[in-house]
Design a protein around this motif. Structure first.
Motif, PDB file in Angstrom:
ATOM      1  N   PHE A 125       0.798  -1.228   0.000  1.00 20.31           N
ATOM      2  CA  PHE A 125       0.000   0.000   0.000  1.00 20.31           C
ATOM      3  C   PHE A 125       0.836   1.287   0.000  1.00 20.31           C
ATOM      4  O   PHE A 125       0.271   2.375   0.048  1.00 20.31           O
ATOM      5  CB  PHE A 125      -0.927   0.008   1.226  1.00 20.31           C
ATOM      6  N   ARG A 126       2.158   1.159  -0.039  1.00 18.96           N
ATOM      7  CA  ARG A 126       3.044   2.327  -0.039  1.00 18.96           C
ATOM      8  C   ARG A 126       2.786   3.239   1.158  1.00 18.96           C
ATOM      9  O   ARG A 126       2.849   4.468   1.053  1.00 18.96           O
ATOM     10  CB  ARG A 126       2.871   3.138  -1.336  1.00 18.96           C
ATOM     11  N   VAL A 127       2.484   2.639   2.289  1.00 19.57           N
ATOM     12  CA  VAL A 127       2.217   3.406   3.503  1.00 19.57           C
ATOM     13  C   VAL A 127       3.524   3.926   4.076  1.00 19.57           C
ATOM     14  O   VAL A 127       4.505   3.191   4.182  1.00 19.57           O
ATOM     15  CB  VAL A 127       1.484   2.542   4.545  1.00 19.57           C
ATOM     16  N   GLU A 128       3.539   5.196   4.430  1.00 15.74           N
ATOM     17  CA  GLU A 128       4.731   5.812   5.013  1.00 15.74           C
ATOM     18  C   GLU A 128       4.502   6.088   6.493  1.00 15.74           C
ATOM     19  O   GLU A 128       3.469   6.641   6.870  1.00 15.74           O
ATOM     20  CB  GLU A 128       5.064   7.126   4.301  1.00 15.74           C
ATOM     21  N   ILE A 129       5.464   5.680   7.312  1.00 17.33           N
ATOM     22  CA  ILE A 129       5.417   6.001   8.745  1.00 17.33           C
ATOM     23  C   ILE A 129       6.690   6.760   9.097  1.00 17.33           C
ATOM     24  O   ILE A 129       7.788   6.232   8.953  1.00 17.33           O
ATOM     25  CB  ILE A 129       5.296   4.738   9.612  1.00 17.33           C
ATOM     26  N   LYS A 130       6.514   7.982   9.525  1.00 16.58           N
ATOM     27  CA  LYS A 130       7.651   8.808   9.906  1.00 16.58           C
ATOM     28  C   LYS A 130       7.814   8.765  11.422  1.00 16.58           C
ATOM     29  O   LYS A 130       6.888   9.098  12.154  1.00 16.58           O
ATOM     30  CB  LYS A 130       7.448  10.239   9.430  1.00 16.58           C
ATOM     31  N   VAL A 131       8.962   8.339  11.850  1.00 12.67           N
ATOM     32  CA  VAL A 131       9.265   8.263  13.288  1.00 12.67           C
ATOM     33  C   VAL A 131      10.159   9.454  13.631  1.00 12.67           C
ATOM     34  O   VAL A 131      11.342   9.478  13.289  1.00 12.67           O
ATOM     35  CB  VAL A 131       9.955   6.933  13.648  1.00 12.67           C
ATOM     36  N   SER A 132       9.571  10.427  14.292  1.00 16.44           N
ATOM     37  CA  SER A 132      10.321  11.640  14.623  1.00 16.44           C
ATOM     38  C   SER A 132      11.298  11.415  15.772  1.00 16.44           C
ATOM     39  O   SER A 132      12.314  12.108  15.873  1.00 16.44           O
ATOM     40  CB  SER A 132       9.346  12.768  14.982  1.00 16.44           C
ATOM     41  N   HIS A 133      10.980  10.462  16.622  1.00 14.52           N
ATOM     42  CA  HIS A 133      11.802  10.231  17.805  1.00 14.52           C
ATOM     43  C   HIS A 133      12.101   8.734  17.930  1.00 14.52           C
ATOM     44  O   HIS A 133      11.465   8.038  18.722  1.00 14.52           O
ATOM     45  CB  HIS A 133      11.095  10.753  19.056  1.00 14.52           C
ATOM     46  N   PRO A 134      13.036   8.226  17.132  1.00 15.41           N
ATOM     47  CA  PRO A 134      13.302   6.778  17.114  1.00 15.41           C
ATOM     48  C   PRO A 134      13.777   6.222  18.450  1.00 15.41           C
ATOM     49  O   PRO A 134      13.453   5.077  18.786  1.00 15.41           O
ATOM     50  CB  PRO A 134      14.390   6.639  16.039  1.00 15.41           C
ATOM     51  N   PHE A 136      12.891   7.192  21.441  1.00 16.17           N
ATOM     52  CA  PHE A 136      11.724   7.028  22.300  1.00 16.17           C
ATOM     53  C   PHE A 136      10.889   5.832  21.836  1.00 16.17           C
ATOM     54  O   PHE A 136      10.282   5.138  22.658  1.00 16.17           O
ATOM     55  CB  PHE A 136      10.878   8.297  22.297  1.00 16.17           C
ATOM     56  N   LEU A 137      10.859   5.588  20.529  1.00 15.07           N
ATOM     57  CA  LEU A 137      10.148   4.414  20.015  1.00 15.07           C
ATOM     58  C   LEU A 137      10.811   3.132  20.505  1.00 15.07           C
ATOM     59  O   LEU A 137      10.127   2.189  20.913  1.00 15.07           O
ATOM     60  CB  LEU A 137      10.115   4.445  18.486  1.00 15.07           C
ATOM     61  N   LEU A 138      12.138   3.081  20.461  1.00 11.46           N
ATOM     62  CA  LEU A 138      12.855   1.900  20.957  1.00 11.46           C
ATOM     63  C   LEU A 138      12.592   1.690  22.443  1.00 11.46           C
ATOM     64  O   LEU A 138      12.402   0.555  22.901  1.00 11.46           O
ATOM     65  CB  LEU A 138      14.359   2.055  20.702  1.00 11.46           C
ATOM     66  N   LEU A 139      12.570   2.784  23.207  1.00 12.05           N
ATOM     67  CA  LEU A 139      12.267   2.682  24.634  1.00 12.05           C
ATOM     68  C   LEU A 139      10.845   2.173  24.840  1.00 12.05           C
ATOM     69  O   LEU A 139      10.598   1.321  25.711  1.00 12.05           O
ATOM     70  CB  LEU A 139      12.434   4.051  25.303  1.00 12.05           C
ATOM     71  N   ALA A 140       9.909   2.665  24.026  1.00 11.57           N
ATOM     72  CA  ALA A 140       8.515   2.234  24.146  1.00 11.57           C
ATOM     73  C   ALA A 140       8.363   0.752  23.817  1.00 11.57           C
ATOM     74  O   ALA A 140       7.636   0.020  24.496  1.00 11.57           O
ATOM     75  CB  ALA A 140       7.632   3.073  23.220  1.00 11.57           C
ATOM     76  N   ILE A 141       9.066   0.288  22.770  1.00  4.39           N
ATOM     77  CA  ILE A 141       8.992  -1.131  22.403  1.00  4.39           C
ATOM     78  C   ILE A 141       9.601  -2.000  23.494  1.00  4.39           C
ATOM     79  O   ILE A 141       9.062  -3.068  23.832  1.00  4.39           O
ATOM     80  CB  ILE A 141       9.702  -1.357  21.054  1.00  4.39           C
ATOM     81  N   SER A 212       4.984   7.611  20.757  1.00  3.00           N
ATOM     82  CA  SER A 212       6.364   7.744  20.272  1.00  3.00           C
ATOM     83  C   SER A 212       6.450   7.912  18.764  1.00  3.00           C
ATOM     84  O   SER A 212       7.467   8.400  18.257  1.00  3.00           O
ATOM     85  CB  SER A 212       7.184   6.525  20.704  1.00  3.00           C
ATOM     86  N   VAL A 213       5.413   7.507  18.022  1.00 11.20           N
ATOM     87  CA  VAL A 213       5.430   7.674  16.561  1.00 11.20           C
ATOM     88  C   VAL A 213       4.538   8.824  16.112  1.00 11.20           C
ATOM     89  O   VAL A 213       4.449   9.103  14.911  1.00 11.20           O
ATOM     90  CB  VAL A 213       5.001   6.374  15.841  1.00 11.20           C
ATOM     91  N   SER A 214       3.896   9.471  17.061  1.00 16.27           N
ATOM     92  CA  SER A 214       3.016  10.591  16.711  1.00 16.27           C
ATOM     93  C   SER A 214       3.837  11.848  16.449  1.00 16.27           C
ATOM     94  O   SER A 214       4.813  12.144  17.146  1.00 16.27           O
ATOM     95  CB  SER A 214       2.014  10.832  17.846  1.00 16.27           C
ATOM     96  N   THR A 215       3.421  12.624  15.447  1.00 14.74           N
ATOM     97  CA  THR A 215       4.112  13.884  15.145  1.00 14.74           C
ATOM     98  C   THR A 215       3.724  14.975  16.145  1.00 14.74           C
ATOM     99  O   THR A 215       4.533  15.855  16.446  1.00 14.74           O
ATOM    100  CB  THR A 215       3.775  14.343  13.721  1.00 14.74           C
ATOM    101  N   ALA A 216       2.480  14.915  16.626  1.00 12.56           N
ATOM    102  CA  ALA A 216       2.022  15.896  17.617  1.00 12.56           C
ATOM    103  C   ALA A 216       2.083  15.258  18.998  1.00 12.56           C
ATOM    104  O   ALA A 216       1.083  14.793  19.546  1.00 12.56           O
ATOM    105  CB  ALA A 216       0.603  16.356  17.293  1.00 12.56           C
ATOM    106  N   TRP A 217       3.257  15.217  19.560  1.00  7.52           N
ATOM    107  CA  TRP A 217       3.437  14.554  20.843  1.00  7.52           C
ATOM    108  C   TRP A 217       4.100  15.509  21.816  1.00  7.52           C
ATOM    109  O   TRP A 217       4.682  16.526  21.435  1.00  7.52           O
ATOM    110  CB  TRP A 217       4.291  13.283  20.685  1.00  7.52           C
TER     111      TRP A 217
END
Length: 260
Positions: A125-134, A136-141, A212-217
């Protein structure tokens, strides 16, 4: 150090044994891809700006929980029907350490579901996910892995005392997915359901990953949810400790470690 070695080698062995089972491979490989496709069709006309995170993370989380239900919880049932549950219980290595190793091994292996979900959304589906704070994402996972492992250990302890493991294992999969907000925000649930959602640690783990993946965080919101998740997980650790003590006394009275 001895206990850590037991947990480490049990986790390694468990990952090999789990992947050898066709049902686990289906949950690990086919499930996240199918879930991602279904969620994309559900969310593509929703108008949500963050629908991509619900598609990818929702598909991965649903498959992750399925792997836990049919492996970590199912291991108790398999050990019982193989006649080895009582042997594990009295093993010198320690029942709690063996169960912990099994759960950690299954949970770590199940993280593959996130990768497969992302690849499915990206390639189809060519879905794009932009992780602004990788970071924090690793910490969340990482926090999610700990949270899912702890609640899986509690479930495994509960099922140790029952011979209806398979029934309960099938009953907890879909309700947890719905109540904990894997595919939609838990805030849209009816008021009477939300307290159940808030006392389950996966709810806060999912929320932490989505933040952690939200742009408005906001970093304040991230740490608030992180503290709540740590508190709820600590409560589950205490519950698991007392369940282990209960098992030690009830097993001798009820003798439920065998099939009959």
């Amino acid at each position: 150090m001895k206990r850590l070695r037991v947990i480490y080698y049990t986790a390694l062995l468990q990952m090999k044994c789990s992947f050898a089972r066709p049902m686990f491979r289906f949950c690990l490989i086919a499930n996240p891809m199918v879930n991602t496709i279904l969620l994309y069709e559900m969310f593509k006309s929703s108008g949500r700006e963050d629908f991509a995170s619900y598609v990818v993370l929702g598909g991965g989380l649903m498959a992750l929980w399925s792997c836990i239900c049919f492996s970590s919880a199912g291991d108790i049932n398999r050990e019982r029907y193989d006649g080895t549950l009582s042997l594990i219980y009295v093993a010198p290595a320690g029942f709690s350490d063996i169960v912990t190793g099994k759960v950690i091994g299954n949970t770590i292996l199940s993280l593959v579901t996130f990768i497969l979900s992302f690849l499915t959304a990206k390639l189809l589906f060519r879905v794009e996910i932009k992780v602004s704070h990788p970071y924090f994402l690793l910490l969340a996972i990482l926090c999610a892995v700990v949270s899912f492992s702890v609640i899986s250990i509690v479930v495994a302890y509960l099922l140790t005392l029952s011979r209806k493991t398979q029934l309960y294992m099938n009953c907890i999969e879909i309700p947890v997915i719905l109540v904990c907000g894997f595919v939609f925000p838990a805030e849209i649930l009816p008021q009477w359901v939300r307290p159940v959602s808030y006392i389950l640690s996966p709810t806060w783990a999912v929320k932490l990953i989505r933040i952690s993946v939200s742009t408005a965080w906001s970093i304040k919101e991230f740490y608030t949810v992180l503290c709540i998740l740590a508190l709820v997980t600590a409560i589950y650790l205490v519950i698991g400790y007392f369940l282990l003590k209960l098992i030690e006394s009830q097993v001798r009275v009820l003798a439920t470690l065998e099939v009959s």
